[in-house]
Design a protein around this motif. Structure first.
Motif, PDB file in Angstrom:
ATOM      1  N   ASN A   1     -29.327 -21.338   7.923  1.00 22.22           N
ATOM      2  CA  ASN A   1     -29.186 -22.096   6.679  1.00 22.22           C
ATOM      3  C   ASN A   1     -30.561 -22.544   6.201  1.00 22.22           C
ATOM      4  O   ASN A   1     -31.457 -22.858   7.000  1.00 22.22           O
ATOM      5  CB  ASN A   1     -28.197 -23.250   6.805  1.00 22.22           C
ATOM      6  CG  ASN A   1     -28.498 -24.224   7.920  1.00 22.22           C
ATOM      7  OD1 ASN A   1     -29.058 -23.865   8.939  1.00 22.22           O
ATOM      8  ND2 ASN A   1     -28.112 -25.475   7.731  1.00 22.22           N
TER       9      ASN A   1
ATOM     10  N   GLU B   1     -32.040 -25.199   3.451  1.00 23.69           N
ATOM     11  CA  GLU B   1     -31.694 -26.275   2.519  1.00 23.69           C
ATOM     12  C   GLU B   1     -32.805 -26.503   1.500  1.00 23.69           C
ATOM     13  O   GLU B   1     -33.875 -25.901   1.568  1.00 23.69           O
ATOM     14  CB  GLU B   1     -31.389 -27.550   3.318  1.00 23.69           C
ATOM     15  CG  GLU B   1     -30.185 -27.349   4.223  1.00 23.69           C
ATOM     16  CD  GLU B   1     -29.702 -28.616   4.903  1.00 23.69           C
ATOM     17  OE1 GLU B   1     -30.452 -29.607   4.941  1.00 23.69           O
ATOM     18  OE2 GLU B   1     -28.561 -28.597   5.392  1.00 23.69           O
TER      19      GLU B   1
ATOM     20  N   ALA C   1     -26.151 -19.999   6.464  1.00 23.74           N
ATOM     21  CA  ALA C   1     -26.640 -18.978   7.388  1.00 23.74           C
ATOM     22  C   ALA C   1     -25.929 -17.636   7.160  1.00 23.74           C
ATOM     23  O   ALA C   1     -26.563 -16.566   7.192  1.00 23.74           O
ATOM     24  CB  ALA C   1     -26.411 -19.445   8.819  1.00 23.74           C
ATOM     25  N   GLU C   2     -24.627 -17.704   6.916  1.00 24.64           N
ATOM     26  CA  GLU C   2     -23.855 -16.466   6.752  1.00 24.64           C
ATOM     27  C   GLU C   2     -24.323 -15.689   5.526  1.00 24.64           C
ATOM     28  O   GLU C   2     -24.511 -14.474   5.556  1.00 24.64           O
ATOM     29  CB  GLU C   2     -22.358 -16.790   6.581  1.00 24.64           C
ATOM     30  CG  GLU C   2     -21.722 -17.483   7.774  1.00 24.64           C
ATOM     31  CD  GLU C   2     -21.812 -19.000   7.698  1.00 24.64           C
ATOM     32  OE1 GLU C   2     -22.853 -19.534   7.242  1.00 24.64           O
ATOM     33  OE2 GLU C   2     -20.827 -19.649   8.092  1.00 24.64           O
TER      34      GLU C   2
ATOM     35  N   MET D   1     -16.991 -23.241  11.287  1.00 18.82           N
ATOM     36  CA  MET D   1     -16.254 -22.262  10.482  1.00 18.82           C
ATOM     37  C   MET D   1     -17.001 -22.017   9.172  1.00 18.82           C
ATOM     38  O   MET D   1     -17.646 -22.919   8.640  1.00 18.82           O
ATOM     39  CB  MET D   1     -14.848 -22.796  10.185  1.00 18.82           C
ATOM     40  CG  MET D   1     -14.028 -23.094  11.426  1.00 18.82           C
ATOM     41  SD  MET D   1     -13.783 -21.629  12.452  1.00 18.82           S
ATOM     42  CE  MET D   1     -12.717 -20.669  11.379  1.00 18.82           C
TER      43      MET D   1
HETATM   44  N1  THU Z   1     -23.667 -24.390   6.611  1.00 15.26           N
HETATM   45  C1  THU Z   1     -23.859 -23.101   6.991  1.00 15.26           C
HETATM   46  O1  THU Z   1     -24.974 -22.596   7.008  1.00 15.26           O
HETATM   47  N2  THU Z   1     -22.769 -22.376   7.328  1.00 15.26           N
HETATM   48  C2  THU Z   1     -21.503 -22.871   7.439  1.00 15.26           C
HETATM   49  O2  THU Z   1     -20.597 -22.134   7.812  1.00 15.26           O
HETATM   50  C3  THU Z   1     -21.237 -24.262   7.108  1.00 15.26           C
HETATM   51  C4  THU Z   1     -22.365 -25.020   6.504  1.00 15.26           C
HETATM   52  C5  THU Z   1     -24.860 -25.200   6.310  1.00 15.26           C
HETATM   53  C6  THU Z   1     -25.041 -25.605   4.878  1.00 15.26           C
HETATM   54  C7  THU Z   1     -25.877 -26.866   5.019  1.00 15.26           C
HETATM   55  O3  THU Z   1     -27.235 -26.504   5.160  1.00 15.26           O
HETATM   56  C8  THU Z   1     -25.415 -27.460   6.333  1.00 15.26           C
HETATM   57  O4  THU Z   1     -24.785 -26.423   7.040  1.00 15.26           O
HETATM   58  C9  THU Z   1     -24.481 -28.642   6.181  1.00 15.26           C
HETATM   59  O5  THU Z   1     -23.403 -28.339   5.380  1.00 15.26           O
END
Ligand code: THU
Length: 139
Positions: free
Chosen positions: A48, A50, A60-61, A94
């Protein structure tokens, strides 16, 4: 696919690059895209990323999917996801709704597997169809 260990290992490694100074929630993903020319699993990873303005944040996905698609790859079998606060993941992460919709764009919902992992030996496996029922698909 029954051996998810390598995929989870790579997701854990990708998580080390997570840039999450606002949520302090660190996520890594590893997307399986068949085999490379060397016969080894072809894996695209992501973390991820930000942003101070919040909405430009990328999960991340989606980082993993967009890396793969931007390099010409569109055939995927599974994605491993690990996430949590500082230190080792303590619970399953998830995929968010937006990421599920991105998966729907490129993956067969009947066969694509989502591996929500805590470690290489502790994980849950879902089919995309289970996580995004009655999905909106291509027009
Ligand atoms: N986030 C992900 O990268 N993947 C997920 O499946 C859920 C949320 C990230 C987005 C943000 O940077 C942080 O987690 C909190 O929501």
């Amino acid at each position: 696919m029954t051996d998810y260990e390598e995929l989870i290992r790579q997701a854990l490694k990708a998580r080390e690059n997570a840039y999450a100074p606002y949520s302090n929630f660190y996520v890594g993903a590893a997307l399986l895209a068949g085999e490379g020319k060397d016969g080894r699993p072809l894996i695209y990873t992501g973390c991820n990323i930000e942003n101070a303005a919040f909405s430009p944040t990328c999960c991340a996905e989606r980082t993993a999917f967009f890396k793969a698609v931007s390099e010409g790859c569109r055939a995927f079998q599974a994605i491993a996801i690990v996430g949590g606060g500082q230190g080792a993941p303590a619970s399953y992460t998830m995929p968010c709704g937006v990421c599920r919709q991105v998966m729907m764009e490129f993956c067969n919902p009947e066969t694509f597997e989502i591996v929500a992992a805590v470690s290489e030996s502790d994980y849950q496996v879902y089919k995309l169809k289970e996580l995004l029922p009655e999905a909106f698909g291509a027009l």
